[in-house]
Write a protein that holds these residues in place. Structure first.
Motif, PDB file in Angstrom:
ATOM      1  N   ALA A  69       0.706  -1.110  -0.028  1.00 44.34           N
ATOM      2  CA  ALA A  69      -0.066  -0.105   0.091  1.00 44.34           C
ATOM      3  C   ALA A  69       0.834   1.021  -0.236  1.00 44.34           C
ATOM      4  O   ALA A  69       0.571   2.047  -0.685  1.00 44.34           O
ATOM      5  CB  ALA A  69      -0.956   0.132   1.024  1.00 44.34           C
ATOM      6  N   TYR A  72       2.421   1.687  -3.388  1.00 45.71           N
ATOM      7  CA  TYR A  72       1.745   2.128  -4.472  1.00 45.71           C
ATOM      8  C   TYR A  72       0.376   3.317  -4.202  1.00 45.71           C
ATOM      9  O   TYR A  72      -0.145   3.615  -4.935  1.00 45.71           O
ATOM     10  CB  TYR A  72       0.943   0.908  -4.958  1.00 45.71           C
ATOM     11  N   ASN A  73       0.973   3.869  -3.124  1.00 41.78           N
ATOM     12  CA  ASN A  73       0.019   5.040  -2.590  1.00 41.78           C
ATOM     13  C   ASN A  73      -1.323   4.752  -2.394  1.00 41.78           C
ATOM     14  O   ASN A  73      -2.423   5.380  -2.985  1.00 41.78           O
ATOM     15  CB  ASN A  73       0.282   6.186  -3.786  1.00 41.78           C
ATOM     16  N   VAL A  74      -1.660   3.556  -2.034  1.00 37.67           N
ATOM     17  CA  VAL A  74      -3.171   3.349  -1.693  1.00 37.67           C
ATOM     18  C   VAL A  74      -3.228   2.941  -0.049  1.00 37.67           C
ATOM     19  O   VAL A  74      -2.235   2.918   0.421  1.00 37.67           O
ATOM     20  CB  VAL A  74      -3.720   2.143  -2.737  1.00 37.67           C
ATOM     21  N   SER A  75      -4.359   2.351   0.469  1.00 40.35           N
ATOM     22  CA  SER A  75      -4.490   2.209   1.486  1.00 40.35           C
ATOM     23  C   SER A  75      -4.504   0.206   1.818  1.00 40.35           C
ATOM     24  O   SER A  75      -4.882  -0.134   0.626  1.00 40.35           O
ATOM     25  CB  SER A  75      -5.871   2.416   2.230  1.00 40.35           C
ATOM     26  N   GLU A  78      -7.130  -1.869   0.117  1.00 36.23           N
ATOM     27  CA  GLU A  78      -7.319  -1.816  -1.216  1.00 36.23           C
ATOM     28  C   GLU A  78      -6.358  -2.606  -1.843  1.00 36.23           C
ATOM     29  O   GLU A  78      -6.123  -2.749  -3.046  1.00 36.23           O
ATOM     30  CB  GLU A  78      -6.904  -0.444  -1.756  1.00 36.23           C
ATOM     31  N   ILE A 193      -3.052   1.476 -11.755  1.00 36.73           N
ATOM     32  CA  ILE A 193      -3.221   1.750 -10.220  1.00 36.73           C
ATOM     33  C   ILE A 193      -3.520   3.140  -9.913  1.00 36.73           C
ATOM     34  O   ILE A 193      -4.413   3.345  -9.213  1.00 36.73           O
ATOM     35  CB  ILE A 193      -1.852   1.203  -9.592  1.00 36.73           C
ATOM     36  N   LYS A 194      -2.876   4.305 -10.845  1.00 37.21           N
ATOM     37  CA  LYS A 194      -3.295   5.612 -10.397  1.00 37.21           C
ATOM     38  C   LYS A 194      -4.480   6.025 -10.807  1.00 37.21           C
ATOM     39  O   LYS A 194      -5.070   7.001 -10.513  1.00 37.21           O
ATOM     40  CB  LYS A 194      -2.239   6.395 -11.128  1.00 37.21           C
ATOM     41  N   ILE A 196      -7.172   4.210  -9.861  1.00 39.82           N
ATOM     42  CA  ILE A 196      -8.000   3.475  -8.943  1.00 39.82           C
ATOM     43  C   ILE A 196      -9.051   4.526  -8.202  1.00 39.82           C
ATOM     44  O   ILE A 196     -10.006   4.289  -7.830  1.00 39.82           O
ATOM     45  CB  ILE A 196      -7.328   2.439  -7.952  1.00 39.82           C
ATOM     46  N   PRO A 197      -8.525   5.657  -7.606  1.00 39.62           N
ATOM     47  CA  PRO A 197      -9.111   6.619  -6.744  1.00 39.62           C
ATOM     48  C   PRO A 197     -10.434   7.007  -7.533  1.00 39.62           C
ATOM     49  O   PRO A 197     -11.811   7.184  -6.875  1.00 39.62           O
ATOM     50  CB  PRO A 197      -8.358   7.792  -6.477  1.00 39.62           C
ATOM     51  N   VAL A 223      -5.049  -4.989  -6.558  1.00 40.31           N
ATOM     52  CA  VAL A 223      -5.210  -3.303  -5.897  1.00 40.31           C
ATOM     53  C   VAL A 223      -6.590  -2.887  -6.665  1.00 40.31           C
ATOM     54  O   VAL A 223      -6.668  -3.031  -8.095  1.00 40.31           O
ATOM     55  CB  VAL A 223      -4.184  -2.316  -6.492  1.00 40.31           C
ATOM     56  N   GLN A 225     -10.397  -0.384  -5.447  1.00 37.81           N
ATOM     57  CA  GLN A 225     -11.077   0.196  -4.282  1.00 37.81           C
ATOM     58  C   GLN A 225     -11.667  -1.015  -3.280  1.00 37.81           C
ATOM     59  O   GLN A 225     -11.944  -2.035  -3.587  1.00 37.81           O
ATOM     60  CB  GLN A 225     -12.424   0.952  -4.963  1.00 37.81           C
TER      61      GLN A 225
END
Ligand code: PMP
Length: 355
Positions: A69, A72-75, A78, A193-194, A196-197, A223, A225
């Motif tokens: 996480a 890859y700058n996610v939580s 995710e 991945i970028k 995904i938000p 990865v 949401q």
């Protein structure tokens, strides 16, 4: 087949993995493994964990998910860890496809997709790639409601679909899931991945097998949401909660801690890929524009199967496919510069005797 085998599976044709021969020492350019062994720190991490192998692995894979996480700058909610990315793909067929949501994927792509579809009783449609093996996003945009599986870069062609095109497919129908299989993205593509938000219907599947030198450890992740990941977790806890063993979890985290070296190795592979492709083109090969760690090539003077066999006689294994549309091609994994020198020398010999 025994008389006990369920009718459900009687017609199943299993996936055929690349050869792993034991009869002699081959130069193995047939299964897209890394030519580099895992780093000593990664091997040591597995050794330490092996001493705790009497205890189950962490079913939440928490430490690894946390590290992924952060990377890859996610939580962590995710991310799901899986036993090779094949497992995530199978889970996605189970979770996101059914009679009302058939699967769609290109006619020339990863051979496991139709196998997973049939295994799970999912109807599927194969959409022909264009003549030059590029993908037309419109074909997917005009099929709303169908769950899309895209390998990007694609296999076995290596062709990368620009991210803006992937995004158009994802955006076209928020009511179906788009699975982007990025097994080879570290060798040249750009990850989705970028995105995904912005997109609750996008799932990105990744592997440690190629760009992180861990094919034999069996580690992948997906990865997306957290709602999509929760669905995959429901499937995982209903099949095998300890799906990733503790040695592999430790190797995965240790490998991430040295990701700069993995990235450097990927850059080297990409350079060797491009120089090998240039040399093959100068010898008269058609070579697709690969962003992956393999080349896909044919020569007008040698049919695909003979080329495969002649290389094999010289101790070099590549992957030959029998699908009519690509049977003149071979897929060649990119090894070290030295290995590729051995390969191109053999290719020159074969061409001399065939032309
Ligand atoms: N996706 C693609 C496109 C592949 O080529 C492969 C490798 N055979 C995989 C997924 C599976 O890789 P693994 O299960 O080793 O992570």
């Amino acid at each position: 087949m025994s008389r006990f085998f369920s009718d459900k599976y009687a017609a199943l044709t299993p996936y055929v993995p690349g050869e792993q021969p034991r009869d002699m020492q081959y130069l193995k350019l047939n299964t897209n493994e890394s030519p580099y062994p895992p780093l000593p720190e990664v091997v040591e991490a597995a050794r330490e964990e092996a001493a705790r192998a009497h205890l189950y692995s962490d079913p939440t894979a928490f430490a690894l998910r946390q590290a992924l996480a952060a990377r890859y700058n996610v939580s962590p909610a995710e991310v799901i860890a899986v036993n090779g990315s094949d497992e995530a793909l199978n889970f996605a067929f189970m979770a996101f496809c059914d009679a009302a949501h058939p699967a769609v994927f290109p006619d020339i792509t990863y051979g496991f997709y139709p196998v997973f579809a049939r295994l799970n009783g999912v109807p599927y449609e194969e959409i022909p790639l264009r003549e030059d093996f590029t993908l037309d996003p419109e074909e997917y945009i005009r099929r709303p409601g169908k769950t899309v599986f895209l390998a990007n870069p694609n296999a076995p062609t290596g062709i990368f679909l620009p991210l803006a095109q992937v995004e158009r497919i994802v955006r076209a129908d928020p009511d179906r899931v788009v699975i982007v299989d990025e097994a080879y993205v570290d060798f040249g593509g750009e990850s989705a991945i970028k995105l995904i938000p912005q997109y609750p219907n996008l799932l990105v599947v990744r592997t440690y097998s190629k760009s992180r030198s861990l094919a034999g450890a069996r580690l992948g992740f997906a990865v997306g949401q957290s709602s999509l990941i929760t669905d995959l977790e429901t499937i995982r806890y209903s099949t095998n909660p300890y799906n990733v063993n503790r040695m592999t979890l430790a190797m995965g985290a240790a490998s991430l801690a040295h990701d700069d070296i993995n990235r450097q190795r990927c850059r080297t592979v990409a350079e060797v890929r491009d120089s090998t492709a240039a040399e093959m083109r100068s010898l008269g090969f058609d070579v697709t524009d690969s962003s992956a760690n393999f080349l896909f090539a044919r020569h007008p003077a040698v049919d695909g199967e003979s080329f495969y066999r002649k290389l094999r006689q010289r101790g070099i294994l590549v992957r030959h496919f029998t699908l009519p549309r690509i049977r003149d091609y071979n897929r060649i994994t990119v090894g070290t510069a030295e290995q590729m020198k051995t390969f191109t020398a053999a290719v020159r010999e074969i061409l001399e005797e065939s032309t």
